[in-house]
Scaffold this motif. Structure first.
Motif, PDB file in Angstrom:
ATOM      1  N   UNK A   1       0.848  -1.201   0.000  1.00 32.08           N
ATOM      2  CA  UNK A   1       0.000   0.000   0.000  1.00 32.08           C
ATOM      3  C   UNK A   1       0.882   1.250   0.000  1.00 32.08           C
ATOM      4  N   UNK A   2       0.419   2.319  -0.641  1.00 30.64           N
ATOM      5  CA  UNK A   2       1.217   3.541  -0.611  1.00 30.64           C
ATOM      6  C   UNK A   2       1.284   4.097   0.814  1.00 30.64           C
ATOM      7  N   UNK A   3       2.391   4.771   1.086  1.00 35.80           N
ATOM      8  CA  UNK A   3       2.583   5.310   2.440  1.00 35.80           C
ATOM      9  C   UNK A   3       2.518   6.831   2.416  1.00 35.80           C
ATOM     10  N   UNK A   4       1.868   7.375   3.434  1.00 35.27           N
ATOM     11  CA  UNK A   4       1.760   8.816   3.596  1.00 35.27           C
ATOM     12  C   UNK A   4       2.342   9.162   4.966  1.00 35.27           C
TER      13      UNK A   4
ATOM     14  N   UNK B   1      -8.408  14.113  18.804  1.00 28.95           N
ATOM     15  CA  UNK B   1      -9.508  13.381  18.147  1.00 28.95           C
ATOM     16  C   UNK B   1      -9.745  13.927  16.751  1.00 28.95           C
ATOM     17  N   UNK B   2      -9.705  15.259  16.643  1.00 24.14           N
ATOM     18  CA  UNK B   2      -9.956  15.891  15.351  1.00 24.14           C
ATOM     19  C   UNK B   2      -8.917  15.504  14.307  1.00 24.14           C
ATOM     20  N   UNK B   3      -7.660  15.548  14.689  1.00 22.73           N
ATOM     21  CA  UNK B   3      -6.642  15.206  13.692  1.00 22.73           C
ATOM     22  C   UNK B   3      -6.613  13.695  13.438  1.00 22.73           C
ATOM     23  N   UNK B   4      -6.985  12.907  14.449  1.00 24.73           N
ATOM     24  CA  UNK B   4      -7.048  11.455  14.235  1.00 24.73           C
ATOM     25  C   UNK B   4      -8.078  11.137  13.148  1.00 24.73           C
ATOM     26  N   UNK B   5      -9.165  11.921  13.119  1.00 26.62           N
ATOM     27  CA  UNK B   5     -10.173  11.725  12.061  1.00 26.62           C
ATOM     28  C   UNK B   5      -9.565  11.982  10.694  1.00 26.62           C
ATOM     29  N   UNK B   6      -8.721  13.022  10.598  1.00 31.53           N
ATOM     30  CA  UNK B   6      -8.018  13.318   9.327  1.00 31.53           C
ATOM     31  C   UNK B   6      -7.164  12.123   8.906  1.00 31.53           C
ATOM     32  N   UNK B   7      -6.525  11.513   9.894  1.00 26.38           N
ATOM     33  CA  UNK B   7      -5.698  10.340   9.600  1.00 26.38           C
ATOM     34  C   UNK B   7      -6.600   9.206   9.100  1.00 26.38           C
ATOM     35  N   UNK B   8      -7.756   9.047   9.774  1.00 28.63           N
ATOM     36  CA  UNK B   8      -8.711   8.011   9.388  1.00 28.63           C
ATOM     37  C   UNK B   8      -9.154   8.149   7.936  1.00 28.63           C
ATOM     38  N   UNK B   9      -9.311   9.400   7.479  1.00 21.59           N
ATOM     39  CA  UNK B   9      -9.733   9.648   6.093  1.00 21.59           C
ATOM     40  C   UNK B   9      -8.684   9.095   5.121  1.00 21.59           C
ATOM     41  N   UNK B  10      -7.418   9.331   5.428  1.00 14.56           N
ATOM     42  CA  UNK B  10      -6.347   8.844   4.538  1.00 14.56           C
ATOM     43  C   UNK B  10      -6.250   7.321   4.584  1.00 14.56           C
ATOM     44  N   UNK B  11      -6.479   6.744   5.758  1.00 14.18           N
ATOM     45  CA  UNK B  11      -6.465   5.278   5.874  1.00 14.18           C
ATOM     46  C   UNK B  11      -7.591   4.703   5.016  1.00 14.18           C
ATOM     47  N   UNK B  12      -8.756   5.348   5.070  1.00 22.06           N
ATOM     48  CA  UNK B  12      -9.903   4.878   4.277  1.00 22.06           C
ATOM     49  C   UNK B  12      -9.613   4.959   2.776  1.00 22.06           C
ATOM     50  N   UNK B  13      -8.756   5.925   2.390  1.00 21.59           N
ATOM     51  CA  UNK B  13      -8.397   6.036   0.966  1.00 21.59           C
ATOM     52  C   UNK B  13      -7.440   4.929   0.542  1.00 21.59           C
ATOM     53  N   UNK B  14      -6.890   4.191   1.521  1.00 24.03           N
ATOM     54  CA  UNK B  14      -5.998   3.092   1.172  1.00 24.03           C
ATOM     55  C   UNK B  14      -4.534   3.304   1.533  1.00 24.03           C
TER      56      UNK B  14
ATOM     57  N   UNK C   1      11.338  10.271   7.850  1.00 27.61           N
ATOM     58  CA  UNK C   1      10.513   9.071   7.669  1.00 27.61           C
ATOM     59  C   UNK C   1       9.987   8.990   6.245  1.00 27.61           C
ATOM     60  N   UNK C   2       9.562  10.136   5.704  1.00 25.56           N
ATOM     61  CA  UNK C   2       9.041  10.131   4.329  1.00 25.56           C
ATOM     62  C   UNK C   2      10.123   9.653   3.367  1.00 25.56           C
ATOM     63  N   UNK C   3      11.366  10.082   3.600  1.00 29.63           N
ATOM     64  CA  UNK C   3      12.460   9.651   2.732  1.00 29.63           C
ATOM     65  C   UNK C   3      12.744   8.155   2.931  1.00 29.63           C
ATOM     66  N   UNK C   4      12.829   7.731   4.185  1.00 31.70           N
ATOM     67  CA  UNK C   4      13.185   6.334   4.461  1.00 31.70           C
ATOM     68  C   UNK C   4      12.127   5.363   3.926  1.00 31.70           C
ATOM     69  N   UNK C   5      10.859   5.728   4.031  1.00 25.01           N
ATOM     70  CA  UNK C   5       9.771   4.838   3.605  1.00 25.01           C
ATOM     71  C   UNK C   5       9.280   5.137   2.183  1.00 25.01           C
ATOM     72  N   UNK C   6       9.970   6.041   1.503  1.00 26.56           N
ATOM     73  CA  UNK C   6       9.584   6.466   0.151  1.00 26.56           C
ATOM     74  C   UNK C   6       8.095   6.798   0.089  1.00 26.56           C
TER      75      UNK C   6
END
Ligand code: ADP
Ligand code: ASP
Ligand code: MG
Length: 412
Positions: free
Chosen positions: A1-4, A20-33, A161-166
């Motif tokens: 899966x792509x990593x963000x 909680x609010x920002x966790x929801x933002x994270x949840x949105x990206x998880x839902x996108x895959x 982390x973004x560099x290490x995990x591409x």
């Protein structure tokens, strides 16, 4: 899966509600895959409080213990973020720096990242975990001690982390909706930039625009990380915020793109030092050994073989710098009549890639300051920036006047 990679700064995780609010933002990206690596800062104010504890306990503190104390704020938010995600049925767990392990040099309080092994977190993603929450700002030295990456260091954790995990992208969520022509908190005409070149962002950051830590921009530039700055308080589209990118991706380059300021500066002057070969080395070597971040340097014209040497450094390093210089004087390697510290100065800088091919920026800058009656104490320049040291009480006035003079409120 792509990593963000998604990084949330102190104000974005300041309360359980905001987490909680920002966790929801994270949840949105998880839902996108996406599999998401979340980097968190300490709750806002927390790191300052911890630094205050250390300084009160021990003014010339042992930097290893400073790191042990000030890194702890991020541990709290990492755990809370993982718990919040779990409550939302998103499989998540937290990592402290040493658990990754995020390896660094032993330069305590200003360590540099040397390696981020990916196997541990990759293994968890393979087992079905969707979010790795990592405590920003901290790592582990070769000696096995906790280190920190310098103030604002969570940005650097995120880009590394973004560099290490591409990662596909590194999104830095903060309390403003992007990078502005100057700090929007001190100049209401500041304009949000849709894009900014790595080199300009690098200068702005190193000259005090704390929206991104300098080292994070350096890493993004080197590893071609797609770096975006955006607000954690607004609904976001994929186009939101400011993209930090290569110069070639920007259509219009301004002569001046931004004004930066740094409030926490001090000017130190060694009065009457012998003007002889080797004197600069004799002064600045002990300062470097004491870990002092010397910035601007001016040596006066000498009279009768003696001269004054002035330099600037962060205001919270004045005591340490004085100690190092007095020690050097005692050892006989340097000799000066007096050491004068001015702790009421600020640095204001104008930055722009276009300065490479345009002349006259310095003249305009000096005229603007003269018109406002602001005295310039020290000047330094590079290919794409001009910095001046002035009395701190004029800092905001100078930023606003320069922003006006270079018409930064208007798009190119
Ligand atoms: P975080 O806690 O999210 O890491 P910081 O306080 O470190 O946030 O950085 C964001 C702040 O940077 C903003 O609130 C703003 O006051 C300041 N800032 C300074 N210069 C700029 C600029 N040119 N553009 C945007 N923000 C800036
Ligand atoms: N909490 C640390 C600081 O305030 C690191 C960060 O927020 O980036 O400097
Ligand atoms: Mg920050």
């Amino acid at each position: 899966m792509p990593i963000l990679v998604m990084k949330f700064g102190g104000t974005s995780v300041a309360t359980l509600d905001r987490i909680r609010r920002v966790a929801k933002r994270v949840g949105v990206e998880v839902a996108k895959g996406y599999d998401v690596i979340v980097i968190v800062s300490a709750m806002s104010g927390e790191t300052n409080k911890l630094v205050g504890y250390v300084e009160e306990t021990s003014p010339l503190f042992d930097a290893r213990e400073y790191d042990a104390v000030v890194s702890s704020g991020e541990n709290v938010t990492a755990g809370l973020m993982a718990l919040t995600l779990q409550e939302m049925d998103v499989p998540a767990r937290s990592w402290q720096g040493w658990q990754v392990p995020l390896k660094t040099t032993s330069a305590h309080s200003a360590a540099r990242i040397t390696e981020i092994p990916t196997d541990n977190i990759t293994q968890k993603f393979a087992e079905g975990m969707r979010v790795a929450v990592v405590a920003g700002f901290q790592g582990i030295s070769p000696e096995g001690r906790i280190t920190t990456l310098g103030r604002g260091g969570s940005d650097t954790t995120a880009v590394a982390f973004a560099a290490a995990f591409e990662a596909e992208r590194c999104d830095i969520y903060t309390d403003v909706d992007g990078v502005y022509t100057t700090d929007p908190r001190i100049c209401e005409k500041a304009r949000k930039l849709d894009r900014i070149a790595f080199e300009e962002m690098l200068e702005l950051a190193s000259l005090g625009a704390k929206v991104l830590q300098t080292r994070s921009v350096e890493l993004a530039m080197r590893y071609k990380v797609r770096l975006r700055v955006l607000s954690s308080f607004e609904e976001q589209s994929d186009e939101a915020g400011t993209l930090v990118c290569d110069e070639e991706e920007i259509m219009e380059l301004n002569v001046v793109s931004g004004v930066a300021h740094s409030r926490d500066e001090a000017k130190m002057t060694l009065i009457s030092v012998a003007d002889r070969p080797g004197i600069a080395a004799a002064i600045f070597s002990p300062l470097s050994e004491a870990g002092i971040h010397v910035d601007m340097i001016v040596q006066n014209i000498s009279e009768d073989g003696r001269t004054d040497m002035t330099f600037s450094c962060p205001v919270n390093q004045v005591a340490r710098a004085e100690q190092a210089l007095e020690k050097a004087k005692e050892s006989g390697s340097i000799n000066f009549h007096d050491l004068v510290a001015d702790t009421g100065v600020a640095k204001v800088s104008v930055v722009g890639i276009g300065m490479r091919s345009h002349t006259g920026v310095a003249a305009t800058m000096f005229q603007v300051l003269a018109k406002e009656g602001i005295n310039i104490k020290v000047i330094t320049t590079s290919e794409i920036k001009i910095s001046v040291l002035i009395d701190r009480k004029y800092m905001e006035l100078a930023v606003q006047a320069l922003h006006d003079a270079f018409e930064l409120e208007k798009a190119a």
